[in-house]
Design an enzyme around this catalytic site. Structure first.
Site, PDB file in Angstrom:
ATOM      1  N   SER A  10      -9.413   1.857   3.130  1.00 10.62           N
ATOM      2  CA  SER A  10      -8.510   2.676   2.425  1.00 10.62           C
ATOM      3  C   SER A  10      -7.294   1.823   1.718  1.00 10.62           C
ATOM      4  CB  SER A  10      -7.781   3.578   3.065  1.00 10.62           C
ATOM      5  OG  SER A  10      -6.928   2.995   4.246  1.00 10.62           O
ATOM      6  N   LYS A  36       0.945  -1.382  -0.014  1.00  6.87           N
ATOM      7  CA  LYS A  36      -0.103   0.001   0.105  1.00  6.87           C
ATOM      8  C   LYS A  36       1.033   1.191   0.003  1.00  6.87           C
ATOM      9  CE  LYS A  36      -3.735   1.746   2.935  1.00  6.87           C
ATOM     10  NZ  LYS A  36      -4.550   1.822   4.132  1.00  6.87           N
ATOM     11  N   SER A  76      -9.909  -0.708   7.173  1.00  9.15           N
ATOM     12  CA  SER A  76      -9.227  -0.448   5.964  1.00  9.15           C
ATOM     13  C   SER A  76      -8.608  -1.737   5.487  1.00  9.15           C
ATOM     14  CB  SER A  76      -8.063   0.810   5.982  1.00  9.15           C
ATOM     15  OG  SER A  76      -8.844   1.759   6.187  1.00  9.15           O
TER      16      SER A  76
END
Lengths: 420, 420
Positions: free
Chosen positions: A143, A74, A167
């Site tokens: 996210s 990420k 997330s």
């Protein structure tokens, strides 16, 4: 089977047996990215030559439990080889001087960094361009949107995500894969952009529970271990949050619980104090993110999304004394939460309200994750089938703090039960 | 009085009353640095023009509770205006792209960044060149060595330090000032180089308890508040660690406890489980710093000190299951530790074994700090007089997690009692 479809566990075995090279596997993942990323928009930075060169080195000098296995991270996780923009235009083309701890540690174990996965702005709410690979009109959740979408779409066998509320669990559930948020502090947060350090947790997006065990614990045969263990006891956890779950999801979870027979313990219920803790979780988030982004607020406020600007303003309205009170309550709740496990090792809970929604503006509610994240407990979501529109949803399993191995074993066993 | 001798609280009042300018105060601190730093080596980066320009802006457009007050930050705290080397030759001339949260937040409150203070390597053990300003042949303690030395030597009214074991309390005690390690998470760790995220805590080196309250809570009159409060109850906390405290320090603490009259509660004792937790504290540190420095270990092992290399090797020998077990025990101990407060709000404990030692190679034992840091509890050291060689030592006060204001009030009252 195309190599990019292999799980990390399968690929590691083939590579160890010299039936597959890291180069071939990495090339297959890169081809998948090249074929699909224009649509899925999961990967925000990758470099074919760099990844293949790293893979060849792994073939020439093998070593480590993850030897030759490609992965994505990420884009809130620092990488010296790739730009790291934290999902914010403020950091476009930012290049950290060092790899985050988890990147360097996975490389120590032989893993091959493929590149970076899309993230919402600073791992909060303003979404990236990533799409749900199962239906490109739909959100992949957030996210850790790119990490979930990429793994679900076979671009990499595993990807790191982060969870500060929901997330990891939410996008995994929306994309039909496994999301694992370990006990707080299991993976190092070194070099990871913080959001709310009281609850920021690094975790994994994978396509099998086994892969979570491989990457986290270096255990190559979770299935074998699980077979030797008795089925744990599960309790369905009730709360007012259930009112927000889709009725078919509720029915699916009841049906699953019904299959558990004598391994089902009496249901447990979150009392009013825990429901208050769920509210505090967002206040703690707001207070901390307001501190975390103080520099950006001072230097580039016009490049911060409206959603984050408003959230920071809510945080700024909380004074330190109130923040410390909420932290005290959270600390006390971390002990009290163990009472939920009086008769069961594992709690069963929805992962999301339902299926992924259409559009990418809203990444979905994290209401079923907030408490466990603030409580620092390990949770995992495994696919539980499809909702009414044909998109997947997951069931979330929760264990006591530190009971990550029992959680993974339980998830492995439950996944088998679901597949039956 | 020269302005650099003013406490932050005194200076803030004079500036608010327009009896002192930030420019004059900042210039006075800079002159002090220029006069003394060649000997004390507390400040590793500063820029006269930049600091004065920032101060003039504060004079022209005042605002914020800390308007115009200069400060320093330990060099593990990122600053966009100054290089940030983390005490490591690997990062010589490294320039972060953003200020750490606490830097940006203090600037929001009107404070003026003077520059960076020396730190041990990555806030661990390998020392910086900083000296004890009270005796230049002696260690200032570590790892917040420069922050403590600079504040003790009147180079700045306050400085940020960090504590992962005893890195604020020890140097403050050795340098004869106040060191305040707030409850875990009080100041944001955003932009602070992590060491052991399970216990990394940002805190303050100051010359008065009032200044700790001003910087942390924005409270300008702690003394007034303290007067209105009753004296809390104190309990001396006993443990096997006391065997390592200098007999005269033990006597000083007994004498202080004797002055408390009916505000002294019965002594409490750390049981064997807590003593085990003190040992686990170092194992958790080693495990986490091994993860944190994985990138540097891979890319520049020759630039890592022997002490840190060995510590990381000890950490690498701990597997994740053992680490999680220690974290579970620490989590349980965080609840159990409240039992020590059954009859008292505040615990009394040594801050160090004794006076600062000669030489700078060894920064002193942190044995009296390790438990409270891992337990996330707020602690403060205040000067308790001089040891046999004429160097200062402190007494440490400890409160329950989140009870930072009661701790500061108790410290203010006890400092008055000591001064009597």
């Amino acid at each position: 089977m195309e190599p990019h479809r292999l799980s990390a566990t399968e690929a590691a075995l083939l590579i160890a047996e010299q039936k597959l090279t890291s180069e071939a596997l990495t090339a297959s993942c890169l081809e998948r990215i090249e074929a699909r990323n224009a649509d899925v928009k999961a990967v925000v930075a990758f470099d074919r030559d760099k990844a293949l060169s790293e893979a060849r080195k792994r073939d020439q000098a093998p070593g480590g439990i993850l030897n030759g296995i490609p992965f994505l991270a990420k884009d809130v996780i620092d990488t010296a080889d790739y730009p790291t923009a934290y999902g914010s235009p403020i950091y476009t083309n930012h290049r950290p001087v060092a790899d985050a701890s988890v990147i360097a540690q996975m490389r120590e174990r032989g893993s091959v960094l493929l590149g970076k996965a899309a993230t919402a702005e600073f791992a909060t709410r303003h979404p990236a361009e990533a799409r749900n690979p199962l239906r490109l009109t739909h959100t992949p959740g957030g996210s850790s949107s790119g990490s979930a979408a990429a793994v679900a779409d076979f671009m990499a066998p595993y990807a790191f995500g982060t969870q500060t509320t929901g997330s990891i669990i939410r996008p995994a559930s929306y994309c039909g894969i496994v999301g694992y948020k370990p006990s707080f502090g299991t993976f190092s947060v070194g070099g990871v952009r913080p959001v709310s350090p009281a609850q920021d947790t690094v975790g994994l997006l994978v396509r099998s529970v086994s892969d979570a065990a491989l990457v986290t614990f270096g255990i190559a045969d979770l299935a074998g271990r699980a077979e030797k263990q008795p089925m744990p006891r599960f309790a369905v956890c009730r709360s007012s949050q259930w009112d927000h779950a889709h009725k078919d999801l509720r029915a699916d979870i009841e049906a699953l619980a019904g299959k558990l027979g004598n391994r089902r313990a009496p249901d447990v219920t979150l009392d009013a104090d825990f429901e208050q803790t769920i509210e505090d979780q967002e206040h703690i988030f707001a207070y901390e993110v307001n501190a975390i982004a103080a520099h950006e607020r001072a230097t580039a406020p016009h490049l911060i999304s409206k959603a984050l600007t408003e959230r920071m303003a809510r945080g700024a309205a909380i004074d330190l004394a109130a923040f410390l009170d909420m932290q005290k309550n959270a600390r006390a709740a971390r002990q009290r939460v163990d009472t939920l496990f009086a008769n069961a090792e594992i709690l069963i809970y929805p992962a999301t309200e339902g299926e992924a929604e259409e559009g990418i503006a809203w990444s979905g509610s994290a209401r079923f994750c907030a408490l466990w994240t603030l409580m620092h407990m390990p949770t995992i979501t495994i696919p539980l089938g499809l909702g009414p529109t044909g998109m997947p949803w997951g069931v979330q399993l929760i264990a006591r703090f530190g009971d990550d191995m029992p959680l993974l074993i339980a998830a492995e066993k439950l996944a088998k039960l679901i597949a039956r």
